[in-house]
Scaffold this motif. Sequence first.
Motif, mmCIF file in Angstrom:
data_model
loop_
_atom_site.group_PDB
_atom_site.id
_atom_site.type_symbol
_atom_site.label_atom_id
_atom_site.label_comp_id
_atom_site.label_asym_id
_atom_site.label_seq_id
_atom_site.Cartn_x
_atom_site.Cartn_y
_atom_site.Cartn_z
ATOM 1 N N VAL A 150 14.177 -11.814 13.245
ATOM 2 C CA VAL A 150 15.577 -11.662 12.823
ATOM 3 C C VAL A 150 15.638 -11.008 11.443
ATOM 4 C CG1 VAL A 150 17.693 -12.888 12.198
ATOM 5 C CG2 VAL A 150 16.393 -13.572 14.226
ATOM 6 N N SER A 151 14.751 -11.433 10.543
ATOM 7 C CA SER A 151 14.700 -10.850 9.202
ATOM 8 C C SER A 151 14.407 -9.352 9.259
ATOM 9 C CB SER A 151 13.636 -11.565 8.377
ATOM 10 O OG SER A 151 13.510 -10.990 7.098
ATOM 11 N N SER A 152 13.540 -8.945 10.173
ATOM 12 C CA SER A 152 13.235 -7.524 10.317
ATOM 13 C C SER A 152 14.459 -6.745 10.770
ATOM 14 C CB SER A 152 12.092 -7.330 11.320
ATOM 15 O OG SER A 152 11.781 -5.955 11.468
ATOM 16 N N PHE A 153 15.185 -7.275 11.750
ATOM 17 C CA PHE A 153 16.375 -6.570 12.232
ATOM 18 C C PHE A 153 17.458 -6.502 11.160
ATOM 19 C CE2 PHE A 153 14.654 -8.178 16.418
ATOM 20 C CZ PHE A 153 14.101 -6.959 16.770
ATOM 21 N N LYS A 154 17.554 -7.528 10.337
ATOM 22 C CA LYS A 154 18.513 -7.481 9.227
ATOM 23 C C LYS A 154 18.116 -6.421 8.204
ATOM 24 C CE LYS A 154 20.178 -12.263 9.438
ATOM 25 N NZ LYS A 154 20.215 -13.579 8.740
ATOM 26 N N LEU A 155 16.828 -6.359 7.904
ATOM 27 C CA LEU A 155 16.343 -5.355 6.960
ATOM 28 C C LEU A 155 16.641 -3.949 7.455
ATOM 29 C CD1 LEU A 155 14.628 -4.316 4.535
ATOM 30 C CD2 LEU A 155 12.620 -4.553 6.027
ATOM 31 N N PHE A 156 16.292 -3.670 8.712
ATOM 32 C CA PHE A 156 16.447 -2.298 9.205
ATOM 33 C C PHE A 156 17.887 -1.967 9.559
ATOM 34 C CE2 PHE A 156 11.832 -2.524 9.428
ATOM 35 C CZ PHE A 156 11.512 -1.281 8.915
ATOM 36 N N ARG A 157 18.728 -2.966 9.793
ATOM 37 C CA ARG A 157 20.162 -2.681 9.895
ATOM 38 C C ARG A 157 20.662 -2.131 8.566
ATOM 39 N NH1 ARG A 157 24.203 -7.662 10.313
ATOM 40 N NH2 ARG A 157 23.177 -8.000 8.306
ATOM 41 N N ARG A 158 20.284 -2.801 7.484
ATOM 42 C CA ARG A 158 20.742 -2.370 6.163
ATOM 43 C C ARG A 158 20.162 -1.012 5.776
ATOM 44 N NH1 ARG A 158 18.692 -2.746 1.199
ATOM 45 N NH2 ARG A 158 16.981 -4.148 1.781
ATOM 46 N N ILE A 159 18.870 -0.823 6.014
ATOM 47 C CA ILE A 159 18.222 0.433 5.632
ATOM 48 C C ILE A 159 18.741 1.587 6.477
ATOM 49 C CG2 ILE A 159 16.020 1.674 5.593
ATOM 50 C CD1 ILE A 159 16.390 -0.352 3.312
ATOM 51 N N SER A 160 18.911 1.378 7.772
ATOM 52 C CA SER A 160 19.383 2.459 8.640
ATOM 53 C C SER A 160 20.819 2.846 8.321
ATOM 54 C CB SER A 160 19.258 2.055 10.116
ATOM 55 O OG SER A 160 20.022 0.897 10.405
ATOM 56 N N GLU A 161 21.630 1.868 7.919
ATOM 57 C CA GLU A 161 22.987 2.197 7.476
ATOM 58 C C GLU A 161 22.937 3.033 6.205
ATOM 59 O OE1 GLU A 161 27.257 0.064 6.443
ATOM 60 O OE2 GLU A 161 25.473 -1.169 6.731
ATOM 61 N N LYS A 162 22.025 2.670 5.325
ATOM 62 C CA LYS A 162 21.892 3.365 4.044
ATOM 63 C C LYS A 162 21.522 4.834 4.228
ATOM 64 C CE LYS A 162 19.248 2.930 -0.294
ATOM 65 N NZ LYS A 162 18.258 2.086 -1.029
ATOM 66 N N ILE A 163 20.642 5.126 5.204
ATOM 67 C CA ILE A 163 20.162 6.507 5.377
ATOM 68 C C ILE A 163 20.841 7.237 6.543
ATOM 69 C CG2 ILE A 163 17.943 5.935 4.343
ATOM 70 C CD1 ILE A 163 16.725 5.984 7.149
ATOM 71 N N GLY A 164 21.773 6.556 7.222
ATOM 72 C CA GLY A 164 22.500 7.201 8.303
ATOM 73 C C GLY A 164 21.702 7.369 9.576
ATOM 74 N N ASP A 165 20.813 6.422 9.881
ATOM 75 C CA ASP A 165 20.035 6.469 11.124
ATOM 76 C C ASP A 165 20.796 5.673 12.175
ATOM 77 O OD1 ASP A 165 18.212 6.105 13.243
ATOM 78 O OD2 ASP A 165 16.495 6.248 11.874
ATOM 79 N N GLU A 166 21.611 6.362 12.942
ATOM 80 C CA GLU A 166 22.548 5.705 13.845
ATOM 81 C C GLU A 166 21.851 4.909 14.946
ATOM 82 O OE1 GLU A 166 26.456 6.797 16.587
ATOM 83 O OE2 GLU A 166 25.321 8.380 15.579
#
Length: 197
Positions: A150-166
């Motif tokens: 779950v922590s990984s998915f939270k991290l990459f949700r935030r990072i992907s939003e930051k860089i626009g990785d839809e």
Amino acid sequence: IRRSMDQGRQKRISPPPSPSCSNRESSTDSDDPHGLRSRFVLNQAFHFRRALLEIQRGEKRTCWLWFVLPTAPYVVDGVERGSSMNRHFTLRTDEQAVEYLRLPPLELEGGEVVDLRQNYLDMAAAVREKLQDGITMVDLFGELDAPKAVSSFKLFRRISEKIGDEKVYDVCVEILDDLHGGTKQKRKTNLFRINSS
């Protein structure tokens, strides 16, 4: 993991002498400043297919979570916690997490190609499918590893939003929404869309 690619994009690297979940030191190569090859690419080359198959079958059975679903440091009251393996594979900065998603696919000797971003998408899609089938994160990962996933998915949700990785953003949001009873989070309508007017 893919076996055929555009030769102009891939790089060839050597595999480790014996594939395992051992705690290898991160590369200090100027070519690999975040140790992504030594920590993630080499391990995924030998373990990703089995890891994905385990989740597709509904239960993680072997050790691979650290380098397939990496997390940010686990910090409690200002002190980093977790095992030496957790600390070894953690993505310590946003820069490292961004580079994890942006690292070009790499080819090992023997022709095996590892694409960290695509592997993350494939694993996340398998997790999402099982959640939608009614299997819980604890069923999939066990009590100790479910919070880390779950922590990984939270991290990459935030990072992907930051860089626009839809693509990464959408699958992470869907997983996290499923964990909260399927209630969709509010999204910015044009977050990843270019105004076509």
